[in-house]
Scaffold this motif. Structure first.
Motif, PDB file in Angstrom:
ATOM      1  N   THR A 176     -16.948  -7.745  15.874  1.00 10.95           N
ATOM      2  CA  THR A 176     -17.599  -8.250  17.077  1.00 10.95           C
ATOM      3  C   THR A 176     -18.643  -9.284  16.686  1.00 10.95           C
ATOM      4  O   THR A 176     -19.526  -9.013  15.878  1.00 10.95           O
ATOM      5  CB  THR A 176     -18.251  -7.117  17.879  1.00 10.95           C
ATOM      6  N   LEU A 177     -18.519 -10.458  17.271  1.00  4.17           N
ATOM      7  CA  LEU A 177     -19.422 -11.576  17.021  1.00  4.17           C
ATOM      8  C   LEU A 177     -20.203 -11.838  18.309  1.00  4.17           C
ATOM      9  O   LEU A 177     -19.625 -11.842  19.399  1.00  4.17           O
ATOM     10  CB  LEU A 177     -18.611 -12.821  16.653  1.00  4.17           C
ATOM     11  N   TYR A 178     -21.501 -12.054  18.187  1.00  3.06           N
ATOM     12  CA  TYR A 178     -22.351 -12.374  19.334  1.00  3.06           C
ATOM     13  C   TYR A 178     -22.921 -13.775  19.157  1.00  3.06           C
ATOM     14  O   TYR A 178     -23.250 -14.175  18.042  1.00  3.06           O
ATOM     15  CB  TYR A 178     -23.505 -11.381  19.449  1.00  3.06           C
ATOM     16  N   GLY A 205     -31.418 -25.321  30.872  1.00  4.68           N
ATOM     17  CA  GLY A 205     -32.526 -24.449  31.232  1.00  4.68           C
ATOM     18  C   GLY A 205     -32.151 -22.996  31.407  1.00  4.68           C
ATOM     19  O   GLY A 205     -32.979 -22.175  31.778  1.00  4.68           O
ATOM     20  N   GLN A 206     -30.882 -22.644  31.162  1.00  6.35           N
ATOM     21  CA  GLN A 206     -30.417 -21.262  31.277  1.00  6.35           C
ATOM     22  C   GLN A 206     -29.767 -20.842  29.969  1.00  6.35           C
ATOM     23  O   GLN A 206     -29.444 -21.675  29.120  1.00  6.35           O
ATOM     24  CB  GLN A 206     -29.408 -21.118  32.412  1.00  6.35           C
ATOM     25  N   ALA A 207     -29.548 -19.536  29.842  1.00  2.46           N
ATOM     26  CA  ALA A 207     -28.931 -19.021  28.625  1.00  2.46           C
ATOM     27  C   ALA A 207     -28.165 -17.741  28.930  1.00  2.46           C
ATOM     28  O   ALA A 207     -28.385 -17.096  29.957  1.00  2.46           O
ATOM     29  CB  ALA A 207     -29.983 -18.778  27.562  1.00  2.46           C
ATOM     30  N   PHE A 208     -27.266 -17.381  28.031  1.00  2.00           N
ATOM     31  CA  PHE A 208     -26.498 -16.146  28.137  1.00  2.00           C
ATOM     32  C   PHE A 208     -26.055 -15.744  26.742  1.00  2.00           C
ATOM     33  O   PHE A 208     -26.160 -16.519  25.785  1.00  2.00           O
ATOM     34  CB  PHE A 208     -25.289 -16.317  29.071  1.00  2.00           C
ATOM     35  N   ILE A 209     -25.548 -14.532  26.620  1.00  2.78           N
ATOM     36  CA  ILE A 209     -25.014 -14.054  25.352  1.00  2.78           C
ATOM     37  C   ILE A 209     -23.510 -13.902  25.512  1.00  2.78           C
ATOM     38  O   ILE A 209     -23.030 -13.343  26.505  1.00  2.78           O
ATOM     39  CB  ILE A 209     -25.669 -12.721  24.934  1.00  2.78           C
ATOM     40  N   ARG A 210     -22.782 -14.407  24.541  1.00  2.00           N
ATOM     41  CA  ARG A 210     -21.320 -14.299  24.516  1.00  2.00           C
ATOM     42  C   ARG A 210     -20.939 -13.286  23.440  1.00  2.00           C
ATOM     43  O   ARG A 210     -21.479 -13.295  22.344  1.00  2.00           O
ATOM     44  CB  ARG A 210     -20.689 -15.651  24.182  1.00  2.00           C
ATOM     45  N   LEU A 213     -10.007  -8.557  17.404  1.00  3.05           N
ATOM     46  CA  LEU A 213      -9.066  -7.521  16.986  1.00  3.05           C
ATOM     47  C   LEU A 213      -7.642  -7.957  17.269  1.00  3.05           C
ATOM     48  O   LEU A 213      -7.368  -8.630  18.262  1.00  3.05           O
ATOM     49  CB  LEU A 213      -9.344  -6.208  17.725  1.00  3.05           C
ATOM     50  N   ASP A 214      -6.736  -7.575  16.400  1.00  5.60           N
ATOM     51  CA  ASP A 214      -5.305  -7.814  16.585  1.00  5.60           C
ATOM     52  C   ASP A 214      -4.955  -9.277  16.824  1.00  5.60           C
ATOM     53  O   ASP A 214      -4.021  -9.584  17.558  1.00  5.60           O
ATOM     54  CB  ASP A 214      -4.753  -6.956  17.734  1.00  5.60           C
TER      55      ASP A 214
END
Length: 101
Positions: free
Chosen positions: A52-54, A61-66, A71-72
């Protein structure tokens, strides 16, 4: 021997790893990707040696986490809601320390 090899691999990693989730961690609301910000780009990320990569993404002016689960051979991508950059950076720090997941 396997433990020694794992230690050598971790020494070669250039990006941070996410700590184990704490017992009382806050659960983030992960959603399928939707219309991204026009100029959103990753500004921080975790090591790709784990399944799992974050990524902390910012733009306009905005942000989020992806979150990408590798897997597979077919990655599954999820994103958080959009926050202010300062709130997203606080959440990113909490993610790295295991306080949110």
């Amino acid at each position: 021997m396997a433990e020694q090899n794992a230690h050598l691999l971790l020494d070669q990693c250039m990006s941070p790893h996410v700590a184990m989730a704490q017992r009382d961690h806050v659960r983030l609301d992960w959603r399928p990707p939707y219309r991204t910000l026009a100029r959103a780009r990753p500004v921080a990320w975790t090591c790709a040696c784990r399944a799992t990569l974050y990524e902390l993404c910012e733009g306009g002016g905005q942000a989020f986490i992806r979150r990408t689960v590798q897997l597979d051979g077919k990655p599954q991508i999820f994103e958080t809601c959009r926050w202010s950059i300062s709130e997203a950076r606080l959440t990113w720090t909490a993610l790295l320390s295991g306080r949110v997941r």
